[in-house]
Write an enzyme that holds these catalytic residues in place. Structure first.
Site, PDB file in Angstrom:
ATOM      1  N   SER A  13       0.816  -1.218   0.000  1.00  0.00           N
ATOM      2  CA  SER A  13       0.000   0.000   0.000  1.00  0.00           C
ATOM      3  C   SER A  13       0.849   1.267   0.000  1.00  0.00           C
ATOM      4  O   SER A  13       1.937   1.305   0.573  1.00  0.00           O
ATOM      5  CB  SER A  13      -0.891   0.006   1.253  1.00  0.00           C
ATOM      6  N   TYR A  35      -1.852   5.437  -4.569  1.00  0.00           N
ATOM      7  CA  TYR A  35      -2.785   6.550  -4.430  1.00  0.00           C
ATOM      8  C   TYR A  35      -2.039   7.762  -4.976  1.00  0.00           C
ATOM      9  O   TYR A  35      -0.875   7.980  -4.628  1.00  0.00           O
ATOM     10  CB  TYR A  35      -3.138   6.803  -2.957  1.00  0.00           C
ATOM     11  N   THR A  55      -5.221   2.553  -7.500  1.00  0.00           N
ATOM     12  CA  THR A  55      -6.527   2.442  -6.838  1.00  0.00           C
ATOM     13  C   THR A  55      -7.397   3.614  -7.257  1.00  0.00           C
ATOM     14  O   THR A  55      -7.047   4.772  -7.037  1.00  0.00           O
ATOM     15  CB  THR A  55      -6.363   2.391  -5.319  1.00  0.00           C
ATOM     16  N   LYS A  91      -7.512  -0.654  -9.980  1.00  0.00           N
ATOM     17  CA  LYS A  91      -8.219  -1.365  -8.910  1.00  0.00           C
ATOM     18  C   LYS A  91      -9.452  -0.567  -8.504  1.00  0.00           C
ATOM     19  O   LYS A  91      -9.349   0.635  -8.214  1.00  0.00           O
ATOM     20  CB  LYS A  91      -7.283  -1.532  -7.706  1.00  0.00           C
ATOM     21  N   HIS A 128     -13.247  -2.125  -2.693  1.00  0.00           N
ATOM     22  CA  HIS A 128     -12.430  -1.719  -1.552  1.00  0.00           C
ATOM     23  C   HIS A 128     -12.885  -2.442  -0.272  1.00  0.00           C
ATOM     24  O   HIS A 128     -12.865  -1.887   0.824  1.00  0.00           O
ATOM     25  CB  HIS A 128     -12.500  -0.201  -1.364  1.00  0.00           C
TER      26      HIS A 128
END
Ligand SMILES: Cc1cc2nc3c(=O)[nH]c(=O)nc-3n(C[C@H](O)[C@H](O)[C@H](O)COP(=O)(O)O)c2cc1C
Length: 350
Positions: free
Chosen positions: A107, A131, A157, A223, A247
């Site tokens: 992440s 992100y 994402t 995603k 999510h």
């Protein structure tokens, strides 16, 4: 439970070990948590259609997708703040995925740098979850570092332009410990102010995907795709794959279960995109059902957290081994020697 035999056993162990507000953070979803529950329930709405007398003396769970050779088609989904589930955090998860022969998606909100994760688990296959920061210079730097550290794909994402209304988190009235997240610390050092999640850019659009995919040498996946329309756009703007994901029910409560969205995405993707799925995967038979409907791989989010909270690296390994064993049994009992033999005809509505 002393000796977990299924993922639900790990969930119970994790609930014993995790304390609020972190239990609520890891376990919770958005709104009434309908979507979160539906992700799991959707698997229960399908029936498996086994074929018999097909020589399953030698069953393999191995797959190849987007150049990744995986011992089982189950990756660990990007999950933020893993040191809050266990002090060994992301490094433990990475080592466990290496031991299981699969991959981990790290992440943007990891509690370790991508270099630290890579050096703690040199054998791990890592992907980078992105992100997009409003600070695009920082974003470029993070992607470049991830690829240089050996990440084999970038997973953009797309379902968090703003944060969903997660009520278990709101009730706790707590703040994310952003000083533990190197990427957020880097944004602060470059002058960005405001709540950690407001550092991300809600204006990101399909043109950004095109820019990103033409600027990196590794495949890019989007995603958070839940419609055939967006799968087509992903293919047109340079993605190599999509992850059918909501999510884990943490963003818009009321959207459909990922398993229900899978067939339209698979159809729209054709042979242009690899389609992965996450959300509610708790059994090897769930993995088989998703693959029968056209996914090439699935990811697990919360189950990895349960393993991590229960027993660190060993716990995550335990979760992945259970899924591998269950998948192997399911394949044999469906009459398949490998995931590639799974067909749509192996599943039917209940
Ligand atoms: C505690 C938690 C943190 C998460 N953090 C991220 C994240 O940082 N980036 C991301 O793309 N998805 C994140 N997700 C979503 C997961 O990648 C994944 O889509 C979801 O967990 C799949 O559902 P499952 O938990 O039912 O397996 C997170 C999910 C959870 C439960």
């Amino acid at each position: 439970v002393d000796d977990p035999v299924c993922l639900a056993d790990y969930e119970r162990l994790a609930e014993e070990r995790l304390e609020e507000p972190w239990l609520g953070y890891f376990a919770g979803g958005a709104g009434d948590e309908r979507t979160m529950a539906d992700n799991v329930e959707a698997f229960g709405r399908l029936r498996l259609r086994p074929r018999v007398l097909r020589d399953v003396g030698d069953v393999s769970t191995r797959v190849t997708t987007l150049g990744l050779d995986l011992a089982l088609p189950v990756l660990v989904a990007p999950v933020a703040y893993q040191r809050r589930a266990h002090p060994d955090g992301e490094a433990a998860t990475a080592r466990a995925t290496a031991a299981a022969g699969t991959a981990m998606c790290v992440s943007t909100l990891a509690t370790a740098t991508v270099e630290e994760v890579a050096s703690a688990a040199p054998d791990a296959t890592l992907l980078h979850q992105l992100y997009v920061f409003r600070d695009r210079g920082l974003t470029v730097e993070l992607v470049e570092r991830a690829v240089a550290a050996g990440c084999r794909a970038v997973v953009l994402t797309a379902d968090l332009p703003v944060v969903g209304k997660r009520e278990r988190e709101l009730r706790g009235a707590w703040a994310l410990p952003e000083q533990e997240v190197p990427a957020v610390a880097a944004a602060r050092a470059r002058g960005s102010a405001g709540h950690a999640l407001s550092l991300f850019d809600p204006t990101v659009d399909w043109r950004y995907l095109e820019e990103l995919s033409s600027s990196v040498d590794v495949p890019v996946l989007v995603k958070g795709v839940l419609t055939g329309e967006d799968a087509v756009l992903a293919a047109e703007h340079g993605a190599a794959g999509v992850v059918v994901s909501n999510h884990g029910g943490r963003q818009l409560d009321g959207v459909g279960a990922t398993l229900d969205a899978l067939p339209e995405v698979v159809e729209a993707a054709g042979d242009r995109l690899q389609v992965w799925l996450d959300g509610g995967v708790r059994r090897g038979s769930h993995v088989a059902a998703a693959l029968a409907l056209g996914a090439s791989a699935v990811l697990v989010g919360r189950p990895a957290v349960w393993g991590l909270a229960a027993a660190g690296e060993e716990g995550v390994r335990g979760v992945l081994e259970i899924l591998r064993d269950e998948l192997e049994t399911a394949l044999a009992l469906l009459g398949c020697r490998s995931p590639a033999e799974l067909r749509r005809a192996h599943v039917a509505p209940a």
